[in-house]
Design a protein around this motif. Structure first.
Motif, mmCIF file in Angstrom:
data_model
loop_
_atom_site.group_PDB
_atom_site.id
_atom_site.type_symbol
_atom_site.label_atom_id
_atom_site.label_comp_id
_atom_site.label_asym_id
_atom_site.label_seq_id
_atom_site.Cartn_x
_atom_site.Cartn_y
_atom_site.Cartn_z
ATOM 1 N N LEU A 101 2.988 1.728 -3.651
ATOM 2 C CA LEU A 101 1.777 0.996 -3.943
ATOM 3 C C LEU A 101 0.596 2.336 -3.532
ATOM 4 O O LEU A 101 -0.296 2.484 -4.510
ATOM 5 C CB LEU A 101 1.394 0.135 -2.853
ATOM 6 N N TYR A 102 0.882 3.188 -2.672
ATOM 7 C CA TYR A 102 0.089 4.259 -2.377
ATOM 8 C C TYR A 102 0.594 5.245 -1.259
ATOM 9 O O TYR A 102 1.686 4.878 -0.701
ATOM 10 C CB TYR A 102 -1.363 3.606 -1.939
ATOM 11 N N MET A 103 0.138 6.505 -1.416
ATOM 12 C CA MET A 103 0.655 7.384 -0.649
ATOM 13 C C MET A 103 -0.344 8.423 -0.004
ATOM 14 O O MET A 103 -1.520 8.273 -0.616
ATOM 15 C CB MET A 103 1.863 8.026 -1.034
ATOM 16 N N VAL A 104 0.120 9.097 1.112
ATOM 17 C CA VAL A 104 -1.117 9.972 1.554
ATOM 18 C C VAL A 104 -1.353 11.002 0.316
ATOM 19 O O VAL A 104 -0.442 11.406 -0.576
ATOM 20 C CB VAL A 104 -0.521 11.043 2.969
ATOM 21 N N GLY A 105 -2.662 11.514 0.350
ATOM 22 C CA GLY A 105 -3.158 12.380 -0.888
ATOM 23 C C GLY A 105 -3.279 13.798 -0.208
ATOM 24 O O GLY A 105 -3.628 14.542 -1.050
ATOM 25 N N THR A 106 -3.260 14.103 0.872
ATOM 26 C CA THR A 106 -3.219 15.546 1.183
ATOM 27 C C THR A 106 -1.960 16.069 2.071
ATOM 28 O O THR A 106 -1.522 15.149 2.641
ATOM 29 C CB THR A 106 -4.427 15.726 2.250
ATOM 30 N N PRO A 107 -1.859 17.381 1.903
ATOM 31 C CA PRO A 107 -0.638 17.851 2.605
ATOM 32 C C PRO A 107 -0.516 17.827 3.969
ATOM 33 O O PRO A 107 0.324 17.363 4.665
ATOM 34 C CB PRO A 107 -0.419 19.286 1.988
ATOM 35 N N PRO A 108 -1.683 18.212 4.638
ATOM 36 C CA PRO A 108 -1.364 18.281 6.496
ATOM 37 C C PRO A 108 -1.369 16.695 6.692
ATOM 38 O O PRO A 108 -2.249 15.782 6.409
ATOM 39 C CB PRO A 108 -2.986 18.744 6.746
ATOM 40 N N VAL A 109 -0.444 16.409 7.492
ATOM 41 C CA VAL A 109 -0.222 15.247 8.173
ATOM 42 C C VAL A 109 0.014 15.411 9.750
ATOM 43 O O VAL A 109 0.418 16.309 10.194
ATOM 44 C CB VAL A 109 0.953 14.227 7.608
ATOM 45 N N PHE A 116 3.341 6.612 3.057
ATOM 46 C CA PHE A 116 3.781 5.743 1.932
ATOM 47 C C PHE A 116 3.726 4.320 2.353
ATOM 48 O O PHE A 116 3.793 3.783 3.409
ATOM 49 C CB PHE A 116 5.345 5.700 1.258
ATOM 50 N N CYS A 117 3.195 3.223 1.313
ATOM 51 C CA CYS A 117 3.222 2.087 1.471
ATOM 52 C C CYS A 117 4.014 1.582 0.168
ATOM 53 O O CYS A 117 3.848 1.823 -1.011
ATOM 54 C CB CYS A 117 1.812 1.456 1.508
#
Length: 122
Positions: A101-109, A116-117
């Motif tokens: 449904l959605y996921m993180v949009g930037t590489p640094p975490v 992810f959802c």
């Protein structure tokens, strides 16, 4: 009853995302007989009543070829996290079968960030 619509990337408004949201709202209202529309309606409404959230197990740089809307299977590799030297420190796997449904949009975490959802169909 409540609805939560989200679209766009990284807080930016995008015309195609707004159109997708409007179309979705019209479809829901039509299905509830609250609004008549001539839009092409899908023959089947997809309902995702459960979500699986996948969190970052470590701080680092996140890489993935998966994108929102992709179908994923339980235990499928979704991506990986590296340290600042490019060495893989964690592999990320799906913990459910469904649609991203959605996921993180930037590489640094950071550890515990939602990566992810996954929407699980009823």
């Amino acid at each position: 009853m409540g609805l939560s619509f989200e679209a766009g990337k990284l807080g930016n408004v995008q015309a195609d995302a707004v159109a997708l949201n409007k179309n979705g709202i019209y479809h829901v209202m039509n299905a509830l007989q609250m609004y008549k529309t001539d839009l092409d309606l899908p023959s089947e409404l997809k309902k995702y009543n459960d979500q699986v959230y996948i969190k970052a197990p470590a701080k680092g740089i996140f890489y993935s070829d998966v994108k929102a809307g992709d179908f994923v299977k339980d235990e499928q590799e979704l991506g990986y996290i590296t340290n600042e030297f490019g060495e893989t420190i964690e592999t990320i796997k799906a913990s459910g079968t469904g649609v991203v449904l959605y996921m993180v949009g930037t590489p640094p975490v950071t550890k515990s960030d939602t990566l992810f959802c996954i929407g699980v169909r009823e």
